[in-house]
Design a protein around this motif. Structure first.
Motif, PDB file in Angstrom:
ATOM      1  N   GLN A  34      -8.646   6.064   0.241  1.00 56.41           N
ATOM      2  CA  GLN A  34      -9.978   6.221   0.818  1.00 56.41           C
ATOM      3  C   GLN A  34      -9.990   7.274   1.928  1.00 56.41           C
ATOM      4  O   GLN A  34     -11.032   7.888   2.193  1.00 56.41           O
ATOM      5  CB  GLN A  34     -10.465   4.888   1.385  1.00 56.41           C
ATOM      6  CG  GLN A  34     -10.700   3.829   0.336  1.00 56.41           C
ATOM      7  CD  GLN A  34     -11.058   2.479   0.945  1.00 56.41           C
ATOM      8  OE1 GLN A  34     -11.162   2.351   2.156  1.00 56.41           O
ATOM      9  NE2 GLN A  34     -11.245   1.486   0.093  1.00 56.41           N
ATOM     10  N   TYR A  35      -8.828   7.465   2.569  1.00 60.40           N
ATOM     11  CA  TYR A  35      -8.752   8.403   3.693  1.00 60.40           C
ATOM     12  C   TYR A  35      -8.272   9.758   3.182  1.00 60.40           C
ATOM     13  O   TYR A  35      -7.156  10.203   3.451  1.00 60.40           O
ATOM     14  CB  TYR A  35      -7.823   7.850   4.779  1.00 60.40           C
ATOM     15  CG  TYR A  35      -8.357   6.583   5.416  1.00 60.40           C
ATOM     16  CD1 TYR A  35      -9.240   6.650   6.484  1.00 60.40           C
ATOM     17  CD2 TYR A  35      -7.999   5.332   4.919  1.00 60.40           C
ATOM     18  CE1 TYR A  35      -9.747   5.495   7.067  1.00 60.40           C
ATOM     19  CE2 TYR A  35      -8.504   4.166   5.488  1.00 60.40           C
ATOM     20  CZ  TYR A  35      -9.385   4.256   6.559  1.00 60.40           C
ATOM     21  OH  TYR A  35      -9.893   3.120   7.114  1.00 60.40           O
ATOM     22  N   SER A  36      -9.128  10.401   2.426  1.00 62.68           N
ATOM     23  CA  SER A  36      -8.764  11.673   1.789  1.00 62.68           C
ATOM     24  C   SER A  36      -8.614  12.815   2.794  1.00 62.68           C
ATOM     25  O   SER A  36      -8.031  13.859   2.466  1.00 62.68           O
ATOM     26  CB  SER A  36      -9.815  12.051   0.743  1.00 62.68           C
ATOM     27  OG  SER A  36     -11.113  12.125   1.338  1.00 62.68           O
ATOM     28  N   SER A  67      -0.359   6.812  -0.233  1.00 63.08           N
ATOM     29  CA  SER A  67      -1.034   6.327  -1.436  1.00 63.08           C
ATOM     30  C   SER A  67      -0.229   6.647  -2.689  1.00 63.08           C
ATOM     31  O   SER A  67      -0.046   5.796  -3.575  1.00 63.08           O
ATOM     32  CB  SER A  67      -2.428   6.953  -1.532  1.00 63.08           C
ATOM     33  OG  SER A  67      -3.042   6.612  -2.757  1.00 63.08           O
ATOM     34  N   LYS A 122      -5.040   1.948  -3.219  1.00 62.90           N
ATOM     35  CA  LYS A 122      -6.478   2.222  -3.188  1.00 62.90           C
ATOM     36  C   LYS A 122      -6.986   2.356  -1.756  1.00 62.90           C
ATOM     37  O   LYS A 122      -7.845   3.196  -1.471  1.00 62.90           O
ATOM     38  CB  LYS A 122      -7.227   1.102  -3.924  1.00 62.90           C
ATOM     39  CG  LYS A 122      -6.961   1.076  -5.428  1.00 62.90           C
ATOM     40  CD  LYS A 122      -7.642  -0.120  -6.090  1.00 62.90           C
ATOM     41  CE  LYS A 122      -7.343  -0.149  -7.581  1.00 62.90           C
ATOM     42  NZ  LYS A 122      -7.919  -1.347  -8.238  1.00 62.90           N
ATOM     43  N   ASN A 123      -6.472   1.508  -0.854  1.00 64.69           N
ATOM     44  CA  ASN A 123      -6.909   1.565   0.544  1.00 64.69           C
ATOM     45  C   ASN A 123      -6.554   2.901   1.189  1.00 64.69           C
ATOM     46  O   ASN A 123      -7.369   3.505   1.883  1.00 64.69           O
ATOM     47  CB  ASN A 123      -6.278   0.415   1.335  1.00 64.69           C
ATOM     48  CG  ASN A 123      -6.870  -0.931   0.976  1.00 64.69           C
ATOM     49  OD1 ASN A 123      -8.012  -1.019   0.521  1.00 64.69           O
ATOM     50  ND2 ASN A 123      -6.108  -1.983   1.170  1.00 64.69           N
ATOM     51  N   TYR A 124      -5.338   3.355   0.963  1.00 65.42           N
ATOM     52  CA  TYR A 124      -4.905   4.632   1.549  1.00 65.42           C
ATOM     53  C   TYR A 124      -5.689   5.809   0.959  1.00 65.42           C
ATOM     54  O   TYR A 124      -5.991   6.784   1.648  1.00 65.42           O
ATOM     55  CB  TYR A 124      -3.412   4.848   1.324  1.00 65.42           C
ATOM     56  CG  TYR A 124      -2.525   3.904   2.104  1.00 65.42           C
ATOM     57  CD1 TYR A 124      -2.860   3.484   3.375  1.00 65.42           C
ATOM     58  CD2 TYR A 124      -1.326   3.436   1.558  1.00 65.42           C
ATOM     59  CE1 TYR A 124      -2.059   2.619   4.090  1.00 65.42           C
ATOM     60  CE2 TYR A 124      -0.503   2.576   2.270  1.00 65.42           C
ATOM     61  CZ  TYR A 124      -0.874   2.161   3.533  1.00 65.42           C
ATOM     62  OH  TYR A 124      -0.074   1.310   4.240  1.00 65.42           O
TER      63      TYR A 124
END
Length: 290
Positions: free
Chosen positions: A102-104, A113, A98-100
């Motif tokens: 976020q950096y779409s 991710s 989920k954290n990764y």
């Protein structure tokens, strides 16, 4: 990407997590006996290390692993089994995914991710551990001991009054019940063809789970002088056993802790309450004051 100081710090946290989990998986692989399981763990360890290297390209820093976390999961695997440790790690994998995500705007992190999500799927089908194969036998012994024995000790408390006499009576009853449960599990497993379980091992797991519960529940009556205080402590111990076991079971099996805990606690304490009232009624009816 716009690498602000805040983003850099977050990437450093990701780095520490990746190198920590890489070492954890490597340590778990070193204690895993199954060859295929060990191979998957080593491969995931290498992938986590590769993720660390990707993040390092953005931060330009070397980051030390979390040694306490490594020790935590290593000893959890040693004591409670590799399945339990890995399932706890899965929660971390899900958070990383989920954290990764976020950096779409960063293709590298989107790839990480996706790989973290794959890790969880691979780990779910990874483990084949004996202690989990016999979990049904442990549940049988533990659940039966908690339901029957909390009720029996509650009934003995008002019927007998003397905590030492309650402890003696309870111990005899508990040991006999443990042997009976172990025998029943042996016959049941054998008649069902084992279903992958060895009847002797199944009976041992059931008997030991029952005996450990008996010892834990009888102890307050041995250590305390007031039988009602001992009863209250016994019920608290029973609640603690239910909580600890169901936490372990819910993590290892991926089931709801709250549902299993509530069900087991309500059943055990309902039987204890009914038995307490029966003991009081019998004492009043017979006029016996032990």
């Amino acid at each position: 990407m716009n690498l602000t100081p805040q983003v850099i710090e977050e990437f450093i946290c990701f780095q520490r997590n990746e190198i920590t989990e890489s070492i954890v998986y490597e340590r778990l692989a070193s204690i895993e006996k199954d060859e295929s399981n060990r191979h998957v763990l080593k491969q995931i360890s290498q992938e986590e290390k590769a993720h660390y290297s990707v993040l390092k390209r953005y931060t330009g820093r070397d980051v030390a692993p979390d040694r306490k976390r490594i020790a935590k999961y290593y000893w959890l695997a040693r004591i409670l089994g590799i399945t339990f440790a890995i399932k706890l790690m899965e929660a971390g994998e899900d958070n990383a995914h989920k954290n990764y995500a976020q950096y779409s705007d960063c293709p590298d992190l989107l790839r990480l991710s996706q790989e973290e999500e794959v890790h969880e799927e691979r780990l779910i089908g990874l483990i084949n551990e004996e202690r989990l194969e016999y979990m049904g036998s442990v549940v049988l012994g533990l659940n039966d001991a908690l339901v029957e024995f909390t009720g029996a000790l509650a009934g003995f408390t008002l019927a007998l009054s003397d905590p030492k006499l309650i402890a003696l009576t309870g111990s005899i009853t508990g040991i006999a019940a443990a042997l009976s449960m172990a025998s029943s599990e042996y016959l049941s497993t054998k008649s069902e063809g084992g279903e992958g379980k060895h009847p002797v091992k199944a009976s041992i797991y059931t008997g030991i789970a029952y005996l450990i519960t008996v010892v834990a529940l009888v102890s307050p009556f041995i250590l305390l002088q007031n039988s009602l205080v001992a009863l209250a402590v016994m019920l608290a111990v029973a609640l603690l056993i239910i909580a600890l076991f169901n936490y372990y079971y819910s993590v290892a099996r991926g089931e709801s802790f709250r549902k299993r805990f509530t069900e087991m606690a309500v059943l055990s304490f309902s039987v204890a309450g009914i038995s307490f009232l029966i003991g009081y009624a019998l004492k009043a009816f017979t006029g016996i004051d032990a």
